[in-house]
Design a protein around this motif. Structure first.
Motif: not given
Length: 136
Positions: A47-50, A114-119, A53-57, A14-23
């Motif tokens: 906001l999207g960039q911030s 996307l690979a992260i989300a899939g695995v 970055s934060t969600a990636g960590i 789910l966090a990867v989905v939010l990453q895609v949306a934020s970028i």
């Protein structure tokens, strides 16, 4: 522990989905700001960039917890899938840093996300309790 394993794997997906949306938000915000005459320079952020970055960590930290939990559960191939998620997350950070010097690598950063989300999704599905065999 299966429940924790599944929750962590699902949270990563789910966090990867939010990453895609934020970028996507970041990109469209940059385009809109540039069209409105804003100077887009080294000190520019939105906001999207911030969030990206934060969600990636946060994903990195959750992935490490996921790996630890994988050793406490009996999910089939659970440790291997958690290890792959962690490996892909490490690669994601490397690709992110390298993409600032070579922007074309950003394509691989997106595909790897996307690979992260899939695995992670596959790991979550594996954590569903096995069905009891019926004798017949």
């Amino acid at each position: 522990m299966r429940t924790a394993y599944r929750a962590l794997a699902s949270a990563i997906a789910l966090a990867v989905v939010l990453q895609v949306a934020s970028i996507a938000l970041a990109g469209f915000t940059i385009a809109g700001d540039a069209q409105d005459g804003a100077a887009i320079g080294a000190d520019y952020t939105n906001l999207g960039q911030s969030f990206h970055s934060t969600a990636g960590i946060a994903i990195g930290l959750v992935a490490l917890i996921f790996l630890i939990v994988s050793f406490l559960t009996d999910v089939p191939r659970g440790r291997m899938l958690a290890g792959v998620v962690v490996g892909l997350v490490v690669l994601q950070f490397v690709l992110a840093v390298a993409s600032f010097g070579l922007p074309a690598l950003g394509v691989l950063h997106g595909i790897n996300g996307l690979a992260i989300a899939g695995v992670a999704g596959a790991a979550s599905r594996r954590a569903v309790a096995p069905r009891m065999a019926t004798s017949g």
